[in-house]
Write an enzyme that holds these catalytic residues in place. Sequence first.
Site, PDB file in Angstrom:
ATOM      1  N   SER A  54     -72.642  75.134  73.822  1.00  0.00           N
ATOM      2  CA  SER A  54     -72.380  74.150  72.509  1.00  0.00           C
ATOM      3  C   SER A  54     -73.089  73.149  72.563  1.00  0.00           C
ATOM      4  O   SER A  54     -73.697  72.546  73.774  1.00  0.00           O
ATOM      5  CB  SER A  54     -70.567  73.881  72.698  1.00  0.00           C
ATOM      6  OG  SER A  54     -70.850  72.702  71.905  1.00  0.00           O
ATOM      7  N   THR A 101     -73.106  76.467  63.241  1.00  0.00           N
ATOM      8  CA  THR A 101     -71.745  76.624  62.943  1.00  0.00           C
ATOM      9  C   THR A 101     -71.656  75.818  61.503  1.00  0.00           C
ATOM     10  O   THR A 101     -72.039  74.782  61.469  1.00  0.00           O
ATOM     11  CB  THR A 101     -70.656  75.610  64.008  1.00  0.00           C
ATOM     12  OG1 THR A 101     -70.669  76.287  65.303  1.00  0.00           O
ATOM     13  CG2 THR A 101     -69.622  75.519  63.513  1.00  0.00           C
ATOM     14  N   ARG A 139     -58.297  89.570  73.144  1.00  0.00           N
ATOM     15  CA  ARG A 139     -57.686  89.453  74.329  1.00  0.00           C
ATOM     16  C   ARG A 139     -58.080  90.731  75.217  1.00  0.00           C
ATOM     17  O   ARG A 139     -57.317  90.509  76.453  1.00  0.00           O
ATOM     18  CB  ARG A 139     -56.431  89.006  74.142  1.00  0.00           C
ATOM     19  CG  ARG A 139     -56.029  87.739  73.611  1.00  0.00           C
ATOM     20  CD  ARG A 139     -56.440  86.487  74.185  1.00  0.00           C
ATOM     21  NE  ARG A 139     -56.067  85.209  73.372  1.00  0.00           N
ATOM     22  CZ  ARG A 139     -56.944  84.721  72.835  1.00  0.00           C
ATOM     23  NH1 ARG A 139     -57.824  85.046  72.395  1.00  0.00           N
ATOM     24  NH2 ARG A 139     -56.524  83.683  71.975  1.00  0.00           N
ATOM     25  N   HIS A 146     -63.368  80.308  63.060  1.00  0.00           N
ATOM     26  CA  HIS A 146     -63.012  79.264  64.188  1.00  0.00           C
ATOM     27  C   HIS A 146     -61.987  79.258  65.095  1.00  0.00           C
ATOM     28  O   HIS A 146     -61.402  78.333  65.544  1.00  0.00           O
ATOM     29  CB  HIS A 146     -63.319  78.053  63.489  1.00  0.00           C
ATOM     30  CG  HIS A 146     -64.228  76.712  64.231  1.00  0.00           C
ATOM     31  ND1 HIS A 146     -65.046  76.534  64.017  1.00  0.00           N
ATOM     32  CD2 HIS A 146     -63.746  75.871  65.518  1.00  0.00           C
ATOM     33  CE1 HIS A 146     -65.732  75.591  64.949  1.00  0.00           C
ATOM     34  NE2 HIS A 146     -64.734  75.375  65.504  1.00  0.00           N
ATOM     35  N   TYR A 170     -74.087  71.991  65.756  1.00  0.00           N
ATOM     36  CA  TYR A 170     -73.663  71.576  64.320  1.00  0.00           C
ATOM     37  C   TYR A 170     -74.818  70.717  63.823  1.00  0.00           C
ATOM     38  O   TYR A 170     -75.548  69.825  64.599  1.00  0.00           O
ATOM     39  CB  TYR A 170     -72.727  70.625  64.881  1.00  0.00           C
ATOM     40  CG  TYR A 170     -71.456  71.233  65.501  1.00  0.00           C
ATOM     41  CD1 TYR A 170     -70.428  71.719  64.636  1.00  0.00           C
ATOM     42  CD2 TYR A 170     -71.049  71.104  66.717  1.00  0.00           C
ATOM     43  CE1 TYR A 170     -69.212  72.402  64.978  1.00  0.00           C
ATOM     44  CE2 TYR A 170     -69.866  71.762  67.147  1.00  0.00           C
ATOM     45  CZ  TYR A 170     -69.058  72.208  66.397  1.00  0.00           C
ATOM     46  OH  TYR A 170     -67.707  73.029  67.044  1.00  0.00           O
ATOM     47  N   LYS A 191     -72.651  81.047  61.909  1.00  0.00           N
ATOM     48  CA  LYS A 191     -71.198  81.247  62.045  1.00  0.00           C
ATOM     49  C   LYS A 191     -70.462  80.327  61.220  1.00  0.00           C
ATOM     50  O   LYS A 191     -70.495  79.355  61.200  1.00  0.00           O
ATOM     51  CB  LYS A 191     -71.279  80.547  63.574  1.00  0.00           C
ATOM     52  CG  LYS A 191     -69.925  80.732  64.322  1.00  0.00           C
ATOM     53  CD  LYS A 191     -70.009  80.146  65.774  1.00  0.00           C
ATOM     54  CE  LYS A 191     -68.526  80.625  66.536  1.00  0.00           C
ATOM     55  NZ  LYS A 191     -67.679  79.717  65.815  1.00  0.00           N
ATOM     56  N   GLY A 196     -59.298  85.883  68.245  1.00  0.00           N
ATOM     57  CA  GLY A 196     -58.012  86.295  68.820  1.00  0.00           C
ATOM     58  C   GLY A 196     -58.479  87.556  69.899  1.00  0.00           C
ATOM     59  O   GLY A 196     -57.313  88.185  70.214  1.00  0.00           O
TER      60      GLY A 196
END
Length: 390
Positions: free
Chosen positions: A117, A166, A321, A286, A140, A262, A319
């Site tokens: 990041s 992003t 997992r 996001h 960003y 993104k 999501g």
Amino acid sequence: MKRRLYQGSDLSRVLSIEELAGFARRRVPHVVFEYIEAGAEDERTLAANRGAFDRWRFCPDTLVDTSSRSIATTLFGKPSASPLIVAPTGFNGLAWPRGDVALARAAAAAGIPFTLSSFSNTALEEVANEAGGRLWLQLYVLRERELSRRLLERAAQAGYEALVVTTDANVMSGREWDKRNFIAPGKPTLRCRLDMLAHPGWLRTHLKHGMPALENVKDFIPPHQQSVAQRMAFVVDQLQPNLSWDDIRWLRGLWHGRLVVKGILNAGDARRAFDCGADGIVVTNHGGRQLESCVSSLDVLSEIVDTLAGRLTVLVDGGFRRGGDILKAVALGADGVMTGRATLYGLTAAGEAGVSHAIGLLHGEMNRTLGMLGRNSIAALGPDVLRKVS
């Protein structure tokens, strides 16, 4: 005997990302875990990301020799141990000292890319020097253009191969469960402070190392804005609500490595990214942290893949997992899958060892699932291994 997830502190006994999340939750104060976990508003988008996987079920082939199977693939023309990519996440130093380095080193050891990041707590040069591997930088586009320009120059000099821009966080979201821990930006509630005292191991570590700083942008933060609250205010003020496709074209002119956009959730934006010269996109909402009641990434993935017809590398997050979740996305056309929370749970639980454990769990699940599907390679996966159920 009643079933329950493992609740101890022996990392080797953690068998799933869900158990790893529980390990992480116990180790750190609630405010830290909530920062990682929280979604926007009523968290419908957060729930939709997980629910989307239940609508797709596997339909395997049987009596296939899968003894030579491999989950290896290629990303942007280079070999990768799997389709997995560690997604960009900010303020990782809250979870573990020098957390960015721990994440990057675990990714390098596993043979997968790591995305740093721009709001990391370790300078991008330090991550490159200490971790190596395939490094991507998330950006960003900020109000102070010189800051963005300088980050690109530094990333190129340090050997970062891709820039991940992003586009879906130019307006601050309402993560209410996260905000409830503060009486004002950067000022925890009394209950939150008492909870920190109840986690002495985490507290001692952060008293020793100090609160994480925004190392990549610190030279641009005014000297009179050095408290945690003031740094956060600086970041918020730098976000641009007028971000546009012109900014992507501007970045394409500056950056000579791979350019990834993104924040894509529809076919029209995917085409616009291609027209602006992007090499890839990330289909993402996001992680449910921005727009509430938003579509899940998985639900729009096929539409976007079909529109692009192989012209761009398509990545997806949101999501994931289980290794089986990753294979579902690949079967629907994704070239790679980014994961943020899954590897953050590992970092929060046990640092670099925890991240490696998280990656190992996902890789193991991918390998087993691939074999049970009757396929020998990632490239052999397609929509025919899935059925959508109501």
